[in-house]
Write a protein that holds these residues in place. Structure first.
Motif, PDB file in Angstrom:
ATOM      1  N   ASN A 134       0.807  -1.225   0.000  1.00 54.00           N
ATOM      2  CA  ASN A 134       0.000   0.000   0.000  1.00 54.00           C
ATOM      3  C   ASN A 134       0.837   1.271   0.000  1.00 54.00           C
ATOM      4  OD1 ASN A 134      -2.416  -1.595   0.378  1.00 54.00           O
ATOM      5  ND2 ASN A 134      -1.822  -1.800   2.520  1.00 54.00           N
ATOM      6  N   GLY A 135       2.153   1.148   0.112  1.00 53.76           N
ATOM      7  CA  GLY A 135       2.984   2.293   0.430  1.00 53.76           C
ATOM      8  C   GLY A 135       3.357   3.181  -0.744  1.00 53.76           C
ATOM      9  N   ILE A 136       3.631   4.448  -0.421  1.00 54.12           N
ATOM     10  CA  ILE A 136       4.180   5.399  -1.375  1.00 54.12           C
ATOM     11  C   ILE A 136       5.648   5.651  -1.016  1.00 54.12           C
ATOM     12  CG2 ILE A 136       2.002   6.492  -1.978  1.00 54.12           C
ATOM     13  CD1 ILE A 136       2.601   8.679   0.054  1.00 54.12           C
ATOM     14  N   LEU A 137       6.304   6.493  -1.794  1.00 61.92           N
ATOM     15  CA  LEU A 137       7.740   6.710  -1.610  1.00 61.92           C
ATOM     16  C   LEU A 137       8.095   7.335  -0.274  1.00 61.92           C
ATOM     17  CD1 LEU A 137       8.974   8.085  -5.066  1.00 61.92           C
ATOM     18  CD2 LEU A 137       9.890   6.102  -3.853  1.00 61.92           C
ATOM     19  N   ILE A 138       7.420   8.427   0.082  1.00 62.45           N
ATOM     20  CA  ILE A 138       7.795   9.244   1.231  1.00 62.45           C
ATOM     21  C   ILE A 138       6.536   9.554   2.033  1.00 62.45           C
ATOM     22  CG2 ILE A 138       8.949  11.399   1.932  1.00 62.45           C
ATOM     23  CD1 ILE A 138      10.138  11.480  -0.940  1.00 62.45           C
ATOM     24  N   ASP A 139       6.673   9.696   3.340  1.00 58.98           N
ATOM     25  CA  ASP A 139       5.555  10.058   4.200  1.00 58.98           C
ATOM     26  C   ASP A 139       5.033  11.438   3.796  1.00 58.98           C
ATOM     27  OD1 ASP A 139       3.735  10.498   6.206  1.00 58.98           O
ATOM     28  OD2 ASP A 139       5.135  10.163   7.863  1.00 58.98           O
ATOM     29  N   ASP A 140       3.755  11.514   3.421  1.00 61.39           N
ATOM     30  CA  ASP A 140       3.184  12.795   3.008  1.00 61.39           C
ATOM     31  C   ASP A 140       2.433  13.496   4.132  1.00 61.39           C
ATOM     32  OD1 ASP A 140       0.899  11.285   3.257  1.00 61.39           O
ATOM     33  OD2 ASP A 140       0.302  11.407   1.147  1.00 61.39           O
ATOM     34  N   GLY A 141       2.526  12.952   5.351  1.00 57.37           N
ATOM     35  CA  GLY A 141       1.894  13.587   6.493  1.00 57.37           C
ATOM     36  C   GLY A 141       0.403  13.372   6.592  1.00 57.37           C
TER      37      GLY A 141
ATOM     38  N   PHE B 283      10.843   5.111   1.697  1.00 61.37           N
ATOM     39  CA  PHE B 283      12.098   5.736   2.103  1.00 61.37           C
ATOM     40  C   PHE B 283      12.411   5.457   3.575  1.00 61.37           C
ATOM     41  CE2 PHE B 283      14.721   9.571   3.141  1.00 61.37           C
ATOM     42  CZ  PHE B 283      15.782   9.276   2.299  1.00 61.37           C
ATOM     43  N   GLN B 284      11.418   5.626   4.421  1.00 59.72           N
ATOM     44  CA  GLN B 284      11.643   5.473   5.864  1.00 59.72           C
ATOM     45  C   GLN B 284      11.853   4.014   6.266  1.00 59.72           C
ATOM     46  OE1 GLN B 284       8.506   7.115   8.270  1.00 59.72           O
ATOM     47  NE2 GLN B 284       9.256   6.179  10.159  1.00 59.72           N
ATOM     48  N   TYR B 285      11.065   3.109   5.708  1.00 61.08           N
ATOM     49  CA  TYR B 285      11.102   1.725   6.174  1.00 61.08           C
ATOM     50  C   TYR B 285      12.078   0.851   5.386  1.00 61.08           C
ATOM     51  CZ  TYR B 285       7.446   2.003   9.684  1.00 61.08           C
ATOM     52  OH  TYR B 285       6.748   2.296  10.823  1.00 61.08           O
ATOM     53  N   ILE B 286      11.986   0.865   4.066  1.00 60.34           N
ATOM     54  CA  ILE B 286      12.822  -0.048   3.281  1.00 60.34           C
ATOM     55  C   ILE B 286      14.276   0.408   3.283  1.00 60.34           C
ATOM     56  CG2 ILE B 286      13.144  -1.186   1.060  1.00 60.34           C
ATOM     57  CD1 ILE B 286      10.509  -1.866   2.546  1.00 60.34           C
ATOM     58  N   LEU B 287      14.511   1.701   2.992  1.00 55.13           N
ATOM     59  CA  LEU B 287      15.881   2.181   2.864  1.00 55.13           C
ATOM     60  C   LEU B 287      16.534   2.555   4.194  1.00 55.13           C
ATOM     61  CD1 LEU B 287      15.781   4.355  -0.381  1.00 55.13           C
ATOM     62  CD2 LEU B 287      16.348   1.933  -0.106  1.00 55.13           C
ATOM     63  N   LEU B 288      15.775   3.133   5.112  1.00 55.44           N
ATOM     64  CA  LEU B 288      16.388   3.644   6.346  1.00 55.44           C
ATOM     65  C   LEU B 288      16.181   2.739   7.560  1.00 55.44           C
ATOM     66  CD1 LEU B 288      15.619   7.467   6.125  1.00 55.44           C
ATOM     67  CD2 LEU B 288      17.495   6.151   5.128  1.00 55.44           C
ATOM     68  N   THR B 289      15.284   1.770   7.495  1.00 57.97           N
ATOM     69  CA  THR B 289      15.031   0.884   8.643  1.00 57.97           C
ATOM     70  C   THR B 289      15.490  -0.543   8.368  1.00 57.97           C
ATOM     71  OG1 THR B 289      13.135   2.228   9.317  1.00 57.97           O
ATOM     72  CG2 THR B 289      13.285   0.001  10.229  1.00 57.97           C
ATOM     73  N   PHE B 290      15.006  -1.138   7.310  1.00 61.60           N
ATOM     74  CA  PHE B 290      15.374  -2.528   7.005  1.00 61.60           C
ATOM     75  C   PHE B 290      16.763  -2.654   6.395  1.00 61.60           C
ATOM     76  CE2 PHE B 290      10.626  -3.269   6.735  1.00 61.60           C
ATOM     77  CZ  PHE B 290      10.569  -4.115   7.832  1.00 61.60           C
TER      78      PHE B 290
END
Length: 558
Positions: free
Chosen positions: A138-145, A156-163
């Motif tokens: 369901n996700g998009i690239l970046i958190d849009d608030g 960006f937050q989960y795949i690249l910076l967390t996992f």
């Protein structure tokens, strides 16, 4: 150094076997990476060459076999297509394509009722993410608030910076291997692996080793260590400075299945752009980068188009492969065309994850053509039947709506309350029987055809990875990267149009046989000498470690 060299087991990387690194798999039993593939390539028993068995020793020098009586779609206008023809393979190369080939002593593959064509080519796939499949459906690239389920979790937050920062070399290896085998099973014989997981030289070596062990053609994309430039993770990474070592150790020969591409992401800052592009060009490597407006890349790309990128002296050239190219300026697009750079479009992902509109109409209006890429399996499947269908459907949706929205198209038409469908036969041209059905206005591309999207998936992919002298079409002299598709299956029969059947009807179960550089890798619906149950177990163990180390709970129904 590679993992084995560090364990005191020196490897002769300049002489790597392209068809199964048995020495690696046997020697590294203490390594979790090796455990992932320990029984991958079991020695096949001696077998007769009958209808149930693949030709013996396929791909070896001097060994011949003929693919008989298939519906041959060569994707080479000089060779043509055949309702029924044969393909003669010797060693790793195609020798001939025509009806009624006589080859005494050659093995045979019966292709009656089957479509014989070149394998698909994926010019952008993040294989290291295989362990995270469907996590971000369901996700998009970046958190849009927005607080929506698309904003959290996001890519960006989960795949690249967390996992990604918690991956060990063995996690890289099993994801790369399993993801590559899955695409091989679906008829994708060549990939550009954009791994972005180079936290250490050991991570890089694990990714490269997996590409070789998969046994298909690949471009190893040496991109960054995900998270390092943003949150300071993995400070031991050697990107991009490790590129000369990698090139020398793994890619000293041009006559191998795997070659190297330099990743040069421009959103990592001017110095990173300077360093990666300079090193890539010094090594004679193609340079690839994600180019999309959501990361603020448009002004950066304008500088590259002007030759003032990086710290002021970097410009784009014919050695560039740009991924996505959404939201870029007219001037930048013109520069891409003028220098002969290549563009890879990931239609389903761009549509789902808010990359921007896939730029197919712009490319067509400029006389350009893309290659296709699957991008990320955290969101969508990497099979190429999906990629082709979505590409065709999106382009046709836009073109059809542009035609229906033709300015002034409904002026001077009869009052619909008084209009009746005429009983006379329809004529071409203005279609007088249907006055509300407008002709396409000037300047709008024609609707994309199945034949054209197949070209994107084969010929263009080879060209964009600098492999068109080796693969992409069934051309005598090229290497035999061939897929045989079952057109007698319940979802396809009866066969009435070969390109249409492949693009509009087929899926991975129709991929009966897959051949890479002459070697049969999938035979009658099953990968050859691959223990999928064992590998799946290793992948699941890796997934559990990644989630646990990243502190993300596993919830199958969130």
């Amino acid at each position: 150094m590679c993992m084995l060299c560090e364990q005191g087991k020196p490897q002769h990387h300049s002489r790597i076997s392209q068809l199964g690194r048995r020495d690696f798999l046997k020697a590294s039993g203490a390594s979790a990476a090796a455990a992932a593939g320990a029984s991958l390539f079991a020695a096949p028993p001696a077998r007769a060459n009958d209808d149930d068995d693949a030709p013996r020793d396929s791909g070896r020098p001097g060994r011949r076999y003929v693919i008989r009586n298939g519906h041959v779609m060569s994707m080479d206008p000089a060779v043509g297509d055949f309702v029924r023809a044969d393909v003669l393979v010797e060693g790793k190369k195609i020798l001939d394509v025509r009806p009624n080939i006589h080859a005494n002593g050659a093995g045979e593959i019966d292709a009656r009722g089957k479509i014989v064509m070149p394998g698909f080519i994926d010019t952008h796939h993040h294989q290291f993410e295989t362990a995270l499949r469907s996590f971000l459906a369901n996700g998009i690239l970046i958190d849009d608030g927005s607080g929506s389920k698309s904003a959290q979790p996001n890519y960006f937050q989960y795949i690249l910076l967390t996992f990604a920062p918690v991956y060990r070399p063995q996690d890289v290896y099993i994801s790369e291997l399993f993801g590559g085998l899955a695409q091989l099973d679906a008829g994708v014989t060549t990939v550009h692996d954009v791994s972005q997981i180079h936290h250490s030289p050991q991570h890089s070596d694990a990714a490269i080793q997996a590409l070789f062990d998969t046994g298909r053609r690949a471009a190893f994309g040496f991109f960054e260590s995900a998270g390092a430039a943003v949150i300071g993770s993995n400070p031991g990474n050697k990107y991009p400075a490790d590129a000369p070592r990698i090139k020398k150790q793994w890619f000293s020969s041009s006559d191998q299945l795997v070659h190297m591409i330099m990743g040069g992401e421009v959103y990592l800052g001017p110095q990173s752009t300077d360093d990666s592009w300079r090193i890539g060009r010094e090594l004679g490597l193609q340079i690839a980068a994600h180019i999309l407006s959501p990361f603020g890349i448009r002004p950066i790309f304008d500088q590259l188009a002007a030759g003032t990128g990086g710290n002021g002296g970097i410009g784009i050239g014919p050695d560039n492969l740009f991924i996505h190219m959404t939201g870029m300026s007219d001037e930048a697009w013109q520069k891409v065309k003028d220098v002969g750079a290549q563009v890879s479009i990931a239609f389903p992902i761009e549509m789902n994850m808010r990359h921007g509109m896939p730029p197919i109409i712009r490319m067509q209006q400029m006389g350009l053509e893309p290659s296709l890429s699957s991008d990320v399996e955290v969101t969508m499947t990497a099979d190429f039947f999906t990629q082709m269908r979505v590409a065709m459907n999106l382009q046709r949706m836009i073109v059809n709506q542009m035609t229906l929205d033709k300015p002034n198209g409904n002026q001077n038409l009869p009052d619909p309350r008084n209009w009746e469908l005429p009983q006379t036969a329809m004529t071409s041209g203005d279609n007088p029987g249907f006055p509300y059905w407008p002709k396409p206005p000037a300047g709008i591309p024609e609707p994309l055809t199945a034949r054209e999207v197949l070209r994107y998936a084969t010929v263009n992919g080879a060209k964009h990875l600098r492999l068109d002298h080796k693969t992409g079409s069934l051309t005598p002299g090229k290497e035999a990267d061939i897929i045989i598709l079952d057109a007698t299956a319940i979802n396809v029969a009866p066969l009435n149009n070969v390109p249409g059947a492949v693009v509009s009807l087929m899926e991975r179960t129709n991929v009966e046989t897959v051949i890479v550089a002459g070697k049969v890798r999938k035979w009658k619906g099953r990968l050859v000498d691959v223990n999928l149950r064992h590998l799946r177990g290793q992948l699941e163990e890796s997934r559990d470690f990644i989630f646990g180390k990243a502190g993300v709970s596993q919830d199958l129904f969130r």
